[in-house]
Design a protein around this motif. Structure first.
Motif, short mmCIF file in Angstrom:
data_model
loop_
_atom_site.label_atom_id
_atom_site.label_comp_id
_atom_site.label_asym_id
_atom_site.label_seq_id
_atom_site.Cartn_x
_atom_site.Cartn_y
_atom_site.Cartn_z
N ARG A 150 45.90 44.54 40.28
CA ARG A 150 44.56 45.11 40.46
C ARG A 150 43.73 44.93 39.18
O ARG A 150 42.53 44.63 39.24
CB ARG A 150 44.66 46.59 40.81
CG ARG A 150 45.18 46.88 42.22
CD ARG A 150 44.19 46.43 43.29
NE ARG A 150 42.85 46.97 43.07
CZ ARG A 150 42.46 48.20 43.45
NH1 ARG A 150 43.33 49.01 44.06
NH2 ARG A 150 41.23 48.61 43.22
N ALA A 154 46.06 45.57 46.73
CA ALA A 154 46.05 44.47 45.77
C ALA A 154 45.74 43.15 46.48
O ALA A 154 44.96 42.32 45.98
CB ALA A 154 47.39 44.38 45.04
N ALA A 189 42.02 43.07 47.49
CA ALA A 189 41.16 42.83 46.33
C ALA A 189 41.21 41.36 45.93
O ALA A 189 40.20 40.77 45.54
CB ALA A 189 41.60 43.71 45.17
#
Length: 754
Positions: A633, A671, A674
């Motif tokens: 992240r 994650a 993203a």
């Protein structure tokens, strides 16, 4: 004070004008004028070596010089206890800081473990040598007592770095260390050898006159020739002549060639035999102490008058030397102490062990754990050693004092450690905190064997087994539910003030949150935080805050999450805990917070988090997955899609069935989502594999490729392959360039900063 019981006190022994080692009592020393002039003339020579046998007057010469030289002078007196790289490095740091200026606690960065020793500690010592505010003289006495190769690496680093106008002085009974060859070749070394220290006729005459011994010129020349100018031999011979009358014994005096046996014989016949039995008993029974304090002398001898005895001995027996001006701290001259210990070992070895035991207990109660451990080990009493060490174990593990704990255990055989459950548990916890999974597994298995097949049940009632259960919960090989059960067993079996309670509460809290029981988990984390604060355990406070911060970030409360993680960062920084393996969790959370807040240091902190995480594989599977996902992240926030993709891939490799239907799956989904939204996907120098990161840690050191392989249990070919891959990924062509680039990225620990 008269120590005899109803007998006439023996006559006071005369002061030794040329005794090797200052007496501090205004004794009329023989001034070593020619040697002092030579030292003064070489004041611009950075390194001085004074090498000569015992009793040659090395310490006295250096003490006289320190009083005449106008520079700041600090002495580090080596002992067998300082024959440990981390302890010696801390002593050198203390010496440099007494000269000034003080730094930001450089002791916290001291470790004897590679690669930190070569990449941080040695450069740090060199930096301290060149950044003092004034010219100085640093004396390291009794260098021959330092046998560890790394100790001499530390001295070599200082010797190579000391600037012109300052000097480092090494005093030893042995020949010049090999590393001084560089200084000799460069004209940076002054050497004072046995022949230089030998008394000439004028100095010997002053010595004998000071002791009120009259010799003809012929007798003086014969005595000096036979003694070969050996200082302590002349002094003890003078004492003998006082007892035999002018002219002395017929053998003409001592010879330096048989010095060891001669000194012991002379001290026995000319010093000890003249004392009353009570005084001699005091001397021999306090010889195990490196430093004499009235309270500890009273404790091991079961008496109450040492506060008066020690100053009296210092006045009458010039081989008893004050350590400072307080009048309450003394030591025996090393020749006297060696002779006393030899006599005690020969006549009553069992009593010697008992004296060490008494000293260990006294130092433990006084809070001087290093001395307590030294005496317990000297007594070869591993149960007593465990009594001393066990209460301090949690503090060592959570306050950055791993090298202190490692030093306490160093040199004890695996067989002996396995005989005492507390020492076995200490070895397991040490390996865990150092990130050494192989050693940790081995010691945990030994601890289980000692506890028995029903150790899990026993953990609820036995403190040592409860500490084992806590370690097993941290390691987490049995899954989340097993870690929770082990943590609860540990909490039931540990005393209320045990430092392991906060660790057990923390693991329980984390595992409950991962099982999506957030209320109970957060309550457990706050309990762990409170316990850790009460017990003074900054690492566990920071761990608890960091996990609470990550949970706040995951719930969308970025402000609260940032506050918690930054508070954790302050604790890690203030207590210098960055090197501990379990600080990877806190540094990982910090990397994410900095990246989300566009802090320019985020990339470097992320590199540090990756480096620490690579050293914890095999410990805490939940962190092996969650840590990498949080780092992914952070990489996304830094627009580094290549690194984020790699970290997600590594997390999936560590993902166990036990973790699939937990909060970890949410971290993974977030994650991945993203990453898909990231439009910038450049090539990053931080895409090194964990194996390459482990090799990279050793590149700043002096170690060769084969030596790096020995540390990592890899073949030279594998190390070379990883090294070439590192060069390619970092875009460099040499080892120095790779180190410089990696330090900027936070992938290796750099030397101390100004």
């Amino acid at each position: 004070m008269n120590l005899s019981q109803g007998a006439e006190p023996p006559p006071a022994l005369p002061a030794p004008p040329a005794l090797p080692g200052p007496t501090g009592q205004g004794t009329a020393w023989v001034a070593r004028t020619r040697l002092l002039a030579r030292l003064s003339a070489a004041a611009r020579t950075p390194v001085v070596l004074v090498s000569a046998p015992a009793g040659s007057g090395k310490s006295t010469l250096l003490h006289q010089w320190s009083h005449l030289d106008g520079r700041a002078c600090v002495t580090v007196s080596a002992t067998s206890w300082l024959d440990d790289p981390a302890r010696l490095a801390r002593a050198l740091v203390d010496a440099f800081e007494r000269i000034g200026p003080p730094g930001s606690d450089p002791r916290a960065g001291v470790t004897a473990q590679e690669p930190g020793w070569a990449t941080v500690v040695l450069p740090g010592l060199a930096r301290l040598a060149v950044t003092r505010l004034c010219d100085f003289v640093l004396v390291v006495d009794d260098v021959h007592l330092l046998q560890a190769a790394a100790c001499h690496e530390a001295l070599a680093a200082v010797a190579d770095a000391v600037p012109e106008g300052s000097q480092v002085v090494l005093a030893t009974r042995e020949e010049a260390p090999r590393y001084l060859a560089r200084a000799r070749a460069a004209g940076r070394l002054l050497e004072i050898e046995p022949d230089d220290l030998a008394f000439d006729l004028e100095e010997a005459a002053a010595l004998f006159a000071g002791l009120a011994v009259t010799l003809s010129d012929e007798e003086l020349a014969e005595t000096v020739e036979r003694a070969e100018g050996w200082a302590v031999g002349l002094y003890l011979h003078a004492l003998s002549m006082r007892g035999h009358g002018t002219g002395g014994p017929r053998d003409g005096g001592p010879s330096r060639r048989g010095r060891d046996g001669f000194v012991f014989d002379y001290i026995g016949t000319q010093v000890l035999d003249g004392l009353d039995p009570r005084t001699r008993h005091f001397l021999t029974r306090t010889a195990p102490l490196e430093e004499l304090r009235p309270a500890v002398c009273d404790a091991i001898l079961d008496r109450q008058d040492s506060v008066a005895v020690l100053p009296g001995l210092c006045e009458s027996l010039q081989l008893v030397i004050p350590v400072d001006d307080s009048g309450r701290r003394f030591r025996y001259h090393h020749l006297l102490r060696d002779a006393l210990l030899s006599e005690l070992t020969r006549e009553s070895p069992a009593e010697l062990d008992d004296l060490h035991r008494r000293a260990a207990r006294w130092f433990a109660e006084a809070g001087d754990l290093d001395q307590a451990v030294r005496h317990a080990r000297a007594a070869r009493d591993h149960r007593l050693l465990a009594d001393v060490l066990w209460p301090a174990l949690p503090d060592c593990l959570t306050s950055g004092s791993l090298d202190r704990l490692a030093g306490w255990l160093r040199g004890i055989s695996d067989h002996d450690l396995q005989q005492e459950p507390r020492l076995t548990a200490a070895a397991a916890w040490l390996a865990l905190q150092q990130g050494d999974a192989e050693r940790m597994d081995r010691w945990i298995l030994h601890a289980e064997r000692l506890a028995g097949i029903h150790w899990r049940d026993l953990a609820r009632t036995d403190e040592v087994t409860a500490a084992l259960a806590c370690a097993e919960a941290v390691v987490g090989r049995g899954g989340l539910a097993d870690s929770i059960a082990l943590s609860e067993a540990a909490l039931a079996g540990l005393p209320p003030d045990s430092g392991f309670r906060s660790a057990a509460a923390f693991v329980r809290g984390v595992c409950l949150t991962l099982q999506r029981d957030l209320p109970a988990g957060l309550e457990g984390l706050r309990t762990a935080e409170g316990l850790a604060r009460a017990l003074g355990q900054p690492l566990l406070v920071a761990d608890s805050l960091s996990w609470q911060g990550l949970l706040a970030l995951a719930s969308g409360d970025q402000r609260r999450g940032t506050e918690l993680v930054l508070e954790a960062r302050s604790l890690i920084g203030d207590h210098h805990l960055e090197r501990l393996a379990t600080s990877a969790h806190c540094v990982t959370a910090l990397a994410l917070v900095l990246a989300l807040n566009h802090d320019p240091s985020a990339a470097r902190v992320l590199g540090t988090a990756r480096r620490l995480t690579a050293g914890t594989d095999g410990i805490a599977p939940w962190f092996a997955v969650c840590g990498r996902l949080v780092q992914a992240r952070a990489a996304v926030a830094l627009a580094d899609g290549s690194l984020a993709r790699r970290l997600i891939g590594e997390a999936k490799v560590h993902l166990t069935a036990d973790l699939r239907d937990t909060l970890v799956s949410d971290f993974l989904a977030e994650a991945q989502q993203a990453l898909t939204m990231l439009s910038v996907d450049g090539v990053s120098a931080a895409t090194l594999s964990p194996a390459e990161i482990r090799v990279l840690q050793f590149l700043p050191s002096h170690l060769t490729i084969p030596q790096i392989g020995e540390h990592l249990c890899l073949s030279p070919h594998t190390v070379k392959s990883h090294t070439l891959a590192i060069y390619r990924k970092l875009g460099v062509s040499s080892r120095d360039e790779a180190v410089e680039r990696a330090q900027r990225l936070g992938l290796v620990e750099g030397p101390p900063r100004d």
